[in-house]
Scaffold this active site. Structure first.
Site, PDB file in Angstrom:
ATOM      1  N   ARG A  82      74.113   4.869 122.736  1.00  0.00           N
ATOM      2  CA  ARG A  82      75.021   5.783 122.204  1.00  0.00           C
ATOM      3  C   ARG A  82      76.392   5.069 122.455  1.00  0.00           C
ATOM      4  NH1 ARG A  82      75.733  12.051 123.724  1.00  0.00           N
ATOM      5  NH2 ARG A  82      74.352  12.149 122.107  1.00  0.00           N
ATOM      6  N   HIS A 125      74.721  10.815 113.676  1.00  0.00           N
ATOM      7  CA  HIS A 125      73.963  11.077 114.819  1.00  0.00           C
ATOM      8  C   HIS A 125      72.368  11.295 114.382  1.00  0.00           C
ATOM      9  CE1 HIS A 125      72.637  12.692 118.654  1.00  0.00           C
ATOM     10  NE2 HIS A 125      73.298  13.712 118.814  1.00  0.00           N
ATOM     11  N   GLN A 139      69.585  13.678 116.038  1.00  0.00           N
ATOM     12  CA  GLN A 139      69.847  15.100 116.063  1.00  0.00           C
ATOM     13  C   GLN A 139      69.455  15.801 114.676  1.00  0.00           C
ATOM     14  OE1 GLN A 139      71.598  16.879 118.736  1.00  0.00           O
ATOM     15  NE2 GLN A 139      70.485  18.376 117.425  1.00  0.00           N
ATOM     16  N   ASP A 149      79.657  22.214 114.553  1.00  0.00           N
ATOM     17  CA  ASP A 149      79.649  21.369 115.740  1.00  0.00           C
ATOM     18  C   ASP A 149      81.189  21.255 116.431  1.00  0.00           C
ATOM     19  OD1 ASP A 149      79.248  19.045 117.439  1.00  0.00           O
ATOM     20  OD2 ASP A 149      79.546  17.701 116.042  1.00  0.00           O
ATOM     21  N   CYS A 178      74.272  21.321 117.449  1.00  0.00           N
ATOM     22  CA  CYS A 178      73.707  20.130 118.247  1.00  0.00           C
ATOM     23  C   CYS A 178      73.992  20.327 119.733  1.00  0.00           C
ATOM     24  CB  CYS A 178      74.191  19.017 117.678  1.00  0.00           C
ATOM     25  SG  CYS A 178      76.113  18.654 118.107  1.00  0.00           S
ATOM     26  N   ARG A 204      64.739  17.770 120.150  1.00  0.00           N
ATOM     27  CA  ARG A 204      65.003  16.474 120.328  1.00  0.00           C
ATOM     28  C   ARG A 204      63.797  15.382 120.845  1.00  0.00           C
ATOM     29  NH1 ARG A 204      70.473  15.029 120.619  1.00  0.00           N
ATOM     30  NH2 ARG A 204      69.489  12.813 120.845  1.00  0.00           N
TER      31      ARG A 204
HETATM   32  N1  NVA Z   1      80.042  15.191 117.204  1.00  0.00           N
HETATM   33  C1  NVA Z   1      79.844  15.375 118.419  1.00  0.00           C
HETATM   34  C2  NVA Z   1      78.358  15.602 118.731  1.00  0.00           C
HETATM   35  C3  NVA Z   1      78.048  15.680 120.190  1.00  0.00           C
HETATM   36  C4  NVA Z   1      76.589  15.673 120.523  1.00  0.00           C
HETATM   37  C5  NVA Z   1      80.520  14.263 119.159  1.00  0.00           C
HETATM   38  O1  NVA Z   1      80.337  13.290 118.583  1.00  0.00           O
HETATM   39  O2  NVA Z   1      81.035  14.183 120.260  1.00  0.00           O
HETATM   40  N1   CP Z   2      73.505  17.082 121.114  1.00  0.00           N
HETATM   41  C1   CP Z   2      73.460  15.872 121.783  1.00  0.00           C
HETATM   42  O1   CP Z   2      73.341  14.626 121.407  1.00  0.00           O
HETATM   43  O2   CP Z   2      73.826  16.149 123.055  1.00  0.00           O
HETATM   44  P1   CP Z   2      74.382  15.169 124.128  1.00  0.00           P
HETATM   45  O3   CP Z   2      75.420  14.937 123.951  1.00  0.00           O
HETATM   46  O4   CP Z   2      73.901  16.420 125.509  1.00  0.00           O
HETATM   47  O5   CP Z   2      73.254  14.100 124.281  1.00  0.00           O
END
Ligand code: NVA
Ligand code: CP
Length: 312
Positions: free
Chosen positions: A108, A135, A138, A227, A267, A295
């Site tokens: 990540r 992502h 997800q 989101d 998500c 997930r």
């Molecule tokens: N769009 C959000 C998703 C978090 C799971 C982010 O990138 O922070």
């Molecule tokens: N939806 C998701 O990726 O959650 P986290 O940021 O908690 O991993």
């Protein structure tokens, strides 16, 4: 004797084919059934997953970590601050080293270019656990959840209400590949970027439509999804976004515009009263907890597929 499939990464949704996804959804359903029945599914004995987090996580960390242990493997967890990445060790060197000691890596991070560089120097499969641009894990879970609840997504309509972000780009890639339509409504200045979603080639005709008014985007939808207004890494824009997104809260009126049996997904993490009302996320059409649980099931299927190929 186990044969090893050719090295394949999962850096964006478009890295796999429609046939791969059909296999993964079936395999995830089997893996989920076995998990619920407390049946062992030790297909990844002695395999090690390295997880690198350069941003926060709850679901991604727990789902990958629990999933890998459930398959008989083990996990190494790194953060940028707690590793030499935080002291400027090049990502290429990190990739060379980690991929000699582990069997698969989940990352990540911020820019997609960073995970792409890691993958270029990795000897083992690399999975995108979220970047600024995409992502895919997800959306894999979201599609699996939709199919579980409503059957095939082919020909269906998904309403995306909110930011043209990593989730939105990935929904568009999925619609292009799996033959459904996304109705996108974002505030001005936060539109999706076609190049990020589809690259240089034109998308399948009709795979997405843009709506100025979020209520119009929701009309007739089979699934309404949103989101956070501010994704990780964009916190400096928080105030400007709060103002720009004020009319993009998924509420009961938007859900009423969708089909009567429409699902709501998010998500997570969610901010009740911002991108979604409490009434919707905690209401009967919301499947957010199944979505989060799934997930783990889909990622178990994904890791198994990348390491072992298709199994009977
Ligand atoms: N769009 C959000 C998703 C978090 C799971 C982010 O990138 O922070
Ligand atoms: N939806 C998701 O990726 O959650 P986290 O940021 O908690 O991993």
């Amino acid at each position: 004797m186990t044969t090893t499939p050719p090295l394949q990464h999962y850096l964006q949704f478009s890295d796999l084919t429609a046939s791969d996804y059909a296999y993964l959804f079936e395999r995830a359903a089997l893996i989920k059934r076995k998990f619920k029945a407390y049946e062992k599914h030790h297909t990844l004995c002695d395999r090690t997953l390295a997880m690198i987090f350069e941003k926060a996580s709850t679901r991604t960390r727990v789902s990958f970590e629990a999933g890998m242990y459930q398959m008989g493997g083990s996990v190494v967890h790194l953060t940028s601050e707690g590793s030499q990445l935080g002291r400027s060790e090049p990502i290429e060197d990190t990739a060379r080293v980690i991929s000699r000691m582990t069997d698969i890596v989940m990352i990540r991070t911020f820019e997609q270019a960073r995970i792409a560089r890691f993958a270029e120097y990795s000897r083992v499969p690399v999975i995108n656990g979220l970047t600024n641009e995409y992502h895919p894990c997800q959306i894999l879970a979201d599609l699996f959840t939709f199919i579980e609840q409503r059957g095939s997504i082919q020909g269906k309509t998904v309403a995306w209400v909110g930011d043209g972000n990593n989730m939105a780009n990935t929904w568009l890639q999925a619609a292009d590949l799996l033959d459904f339509t996304v109705h996108v409504s974002t505030p001005g200045g936060y539109e999706v970027d076609e190049k990020l979603a589809f690259g240089a080639r034109p998308p399948r005709a009709g795979c997405y439509k843009v709506f100025g008014n979020p209520l119009d985007a929701c009309r007739g939808a089979d699934l309404v999804t949103t989101d956070v207004w501010t994704s990780m890494g964009y916190e400096a824009e928080n105030e400007a976004r709060r103002l720009a997104f004020a009319d993009w809260c998924v509420d009961a009126e938007m859900m009423a515009a969708a089909k009567p049996d429409a699902l709501f997904m998010h998500c997570l993490p969610a901010h009740r009263g911002e991108e979604v009302s409490a009434e919707v996320i905690d209401g009967p059409q919301s499947v957010v907890w199944d979505e989060a649980e799934n997930r783990m099931h889909v990622q178990k299927a994904l890791m198994e597929y990348l390491l072992l190929g298709r199994l009977d």
